[in-house]
Write an enzyme that holds these catalytic residues in place. Structure first.
Site, PDB file in Angstrom:
ATOM      1  CG  ASP A   1      -1.901   1.048   1.314  1.00 14.77           C
ATOM      2  OD1 ASP A   1      -2.767   1.062   0.421  1.00 14.77           O
ATOM      3  OD2 ASP A   1      -1.855   1.887   2.237  1.00 14.77           O
TER       4      ASP A   1
ATOM      5  CD  GLU B   1      -2.282   2.118  -3.430  1.00 17.42           C
ATOM      6  OE1 GLU B   1      -3.407   2.383  -3.865  1.00 17.42           O
ATOM      7  OE2 GLU B   1      -1.933   2.382  -2.277  1.00 17.42           O
TER       8      GLU B   1
END
Ligand code: CA
Length: 659
Positions: free
Chosen positions: A319, A348
């Site tokens: 993340d 990400e």
């Protein structure tokens, strides 16, 4: 911060059980006052049955507690609130106390025989991103709705196998705080991006969060069942932030060490309990951890290693990887390579706010070339297809927006340099950021946004009149077309769970705490729209059967993937829909995988993607071709043949041919 020699050997908190006495260690500051271990009979409530002072030596606080503590619970307490430490491996309900259990007793039968399904390259994976509760809560035949164990059930395994996905990416499954595990009789929902205990499975997904061994055993049973079905398990890891600072296990054991301070206090995130301290907020959640700090870096490495070794996890999705420094990500990759290079790592490639480190040092998409073996999501292909993240009502290529084709082409080649992709016309990246196509995740939707159906309805005028539950032929055509771009990309294909069932979240964009009624999959759609599931599964099978779609090497992609001149002529027929000048000019992306790419059985494969509302003619190399995909139907053994150098692709659909 100066760390002593012993702390640099990277001990966090440890609990070592022996029948006669249990020893505890804690990484905490030398000047901490009155560090204690408290022993409890329960995981929650009740008074400590023993409190033992720890003593500091050589970088660590330690103590030994006499007696047989098996089955007991513990906390560390240095006056900032009790905590199980940062590296508890078993906890009681709501993760407030560490648990003393026999880890060997948590292994399911034949656990030592468990093997990860073989994968040669990340581009061979078909990744299915799911939330435990979304997937199974509304399934009437589920024995364990909303639990880890749902993924051991025949209906679940059967669905995944029938669809053809070979890797599931599970949303946060470590112990998080936003679901109260003492009230599981009440429906509660959260995605779980609020980590509490990073190295313990979430209790809310277990059948009994009070018994520490249950969540651990059930998580392993889930992994084992999926592995037996040939499906890998990828864990969503959220090391970049904690829910807040003052209540976090990091702060309660080593104040301020694990977080970055804000270089510009007026723009910082939350203010912690340390006087005058303002923290940086690159996560957008109030804080950001400091991966560059030796012990935070080591924490991430040890945590990843632990999930791989103890739980047999096959991949990790980071993340907000853009909050972590490049060196840490590379060290994790090297460490994982030593265990099993096939364990995939992606993330990400952005942050949610400005971080306290310069972007040049962070795990941003633009820096992927400095992180070999690590992939990032391509917002280029995602937003080119369906429209920008920033505005749900804006359409992309699927809704006839102009000038999207180059960005889609960039996604088709897997984010690498390609002589026929003009980066000046790509929406975001101005230079190709991936060195290899294995470094790009191809997708059109994921959990933290509208799902595809909702986005199409929100952004495309002709679909806006549909209410939340209704579907029409155009919506289905565009949905299938979008995924055809994703699954014929040379990157790693990724889909949100439920898209194969025309999932709707009733237009909710950020459904992180929405009720089941918004988030659950509607399984009746599998019967209502059988053509959709059929297309998805055959599209995935087509990719898996044909190595040309997953060359996995930048040189091979440049050699074998050739875009065809996209100057389509509107054909006769089609729908009597007035065509805007923009649509008649654009809307088509066509490419050829030539000369037995990847030693494919098929000599040349031609893929034509047409988003326009009219059928289009496209010029292709003259030949005699077999059609395998046309007008929303896929059949690998053939749907007919075409000859010559002109083919017609139906409106809002894909055409795939081979010779
Ligand atoms: Ca929890």
């Amino acid at each position: 911060m100066t760390l002593t020699t012993r702390a640099q050997d990277f001990h966090f908190d440890e609990m070592t059980y022996q029948k006669e006495a249990t020893t505890f260690k804690l990484f905490a500051p030398a000047d901490a006052k009155a560090v204690k271990v408290r022993i409890y009979k329960q995981g929650l409530g009740g008074k400590a049955v023993k409190t033992v002072k720890m003593t500091y030596a050589d970088g660590l606080w330690t103590c030994s507690v006499a007696g047989d503590l098996m089955g007991m619970f513990y906390t560390f307490d240095m006056g900032r609130g009790e905590t199980p430490g940062v590296f508890a491996k078993a906890v009681g309900v709501n993760g407030q106390r560490g648990a003393i259990i026999d880890m060997a007793s948590t292994n399911p039968r034949e656990w030592t025989m468990d093997r990860r399904p073989v994968t040669k390259s990340p581009v061979d994976l078909v990744v299915y991103e799911m939330h435990h509760r979304d997937f199974s809560i509304a399934r009437s035949d589920a024995r364990y709705p909303g639990k880890f164990l749902a993924l051991t059930e025949p209906w679940a395994i059967g669905h995944l196998q029938q669809l053809g996905v070979n890797a599931i990416h599970i949303l946060p499954s470590y112990d998080y705080g936003s679901v109260d595990e003492t009230r599981l009789d009440k429906p509660q929902y959260n995605w779980g991006y609020d980590p509490v205990n990073y190295n313990v499975p979430e209790g809310g997904y277990s059948t009994d969060p009070y018994r520490p061994e249950v969540r651990i055993r059930e998580f392993k049973e889930m992994v084992q069942a999926l592995h037996r079905a040939g499906i890998r398990v990828i864990l969503d890891v959220v090391y970049n932030h904690t829910y807040d600072i003052d209540h976090s296990n990091f702060q309660r054991t080593y104040p301020d060490y694990y977080y970055r301070a804000s270089p510009n206090p007026s723009e910082g995130g939350e203010k912690g309990s340390s006087a005058g301290k303002v923290y940086s907020n690159g996560s957008g959640c109030g804080n950001e951890t400091a991966s560059e700090q030796p012990m935070m870096r080591r924490f991430m490495m040890e945590s990843v290693k632990y999930w791989i070794e103890e739980y047999h996890i096959d991949g990790l999705r980071f993340d907000l990887m853009g909050c972590h420094d490049i060196e840490t990500m590379n060290k994790i990759r090297q460490m994982v390579d030593a265990i099993d290079p096939s364990v995939m790592i992606y993330g990400e490639g952005w942050s949610a706010g400005a971080c306290a480190l310069p972007e040049s040092q962070l795990g941003m998409k633009a820096n992927i070339s400095k992180m070999p073996g690590i992939a990032a999501f391509s917002d280029e292909i995602r937003d080119a297809l369906r429209g920008p993240f920033s505005d749900d009502t804006k359409a992309g290529w699927l809704g006839g927006a102009p000038n999207c084709e180059e960005s889609i082409k960039y996604g088709i080649v897997g984010g690498i340099r390609h002589p026929q992709v003009n980066m000046a016309q790509v929406n975001y990246a101005k230079t190709p950021w991936a060195t290899e196509p294995t470094q790009m995740m191809a997708y059109v939707s994921c959990h933290d946004d509208m799902c595809l159906v909702d986005r199409l309805k929100a952004s495309i005028p002709s679909l806006k009149s549909l209410n939340a539950q209704s579907v029409n032929e155009e919506l289905i055509r565009l949905d299938l077309l979008a995924q055809t771009a994703v699954f014929t990309s040379q990157g790693v294909p990724f889909m949100l769970s439920g898209e194969e069932l025309l999932r709707t979240k009733l237009g909710v964009h950020n459904s992180y705490e929405s009720p089941d009624s918004i988030n659950h999959l509607d399984w009746s759609n599998k019967q209502t729209y059988p053509q959709v599931f059929d297309y998805y599964s055959k599209l995935i099978a087509l990719r898996k059967h044909h190595p040309a779609f997953r060359l996995g090497d930048a040189g091979l992609v440049r050699k074998h993937l050739e875009f065809l001149k996209a100057s389509p002529v509107p054909s006769e027929g089609g729908e009597n829909v007035p065509t805007s000048p923009d649509l008649s000019k654009g809307g088509v992306v066509a490419f050829r995988l030539k000369n037995y790419a990847g030693r494919d059985d098929w000599r040349n494969i031609i893929v034509v993607l047409n988003a326009s509302r009219q059928a289009q003619q496209v010029t292709i190399p003259a030949g005699h071709y077999t059609v395998v995909c046309r007008d929303g139907v896929i059949n690998e053994s053939g749907l007919g043949t075409v000859s010559g150098s002109q083919v017609t692709v139906g409106r809002q659909s894909a055409l795939i041919l081979h010779d």
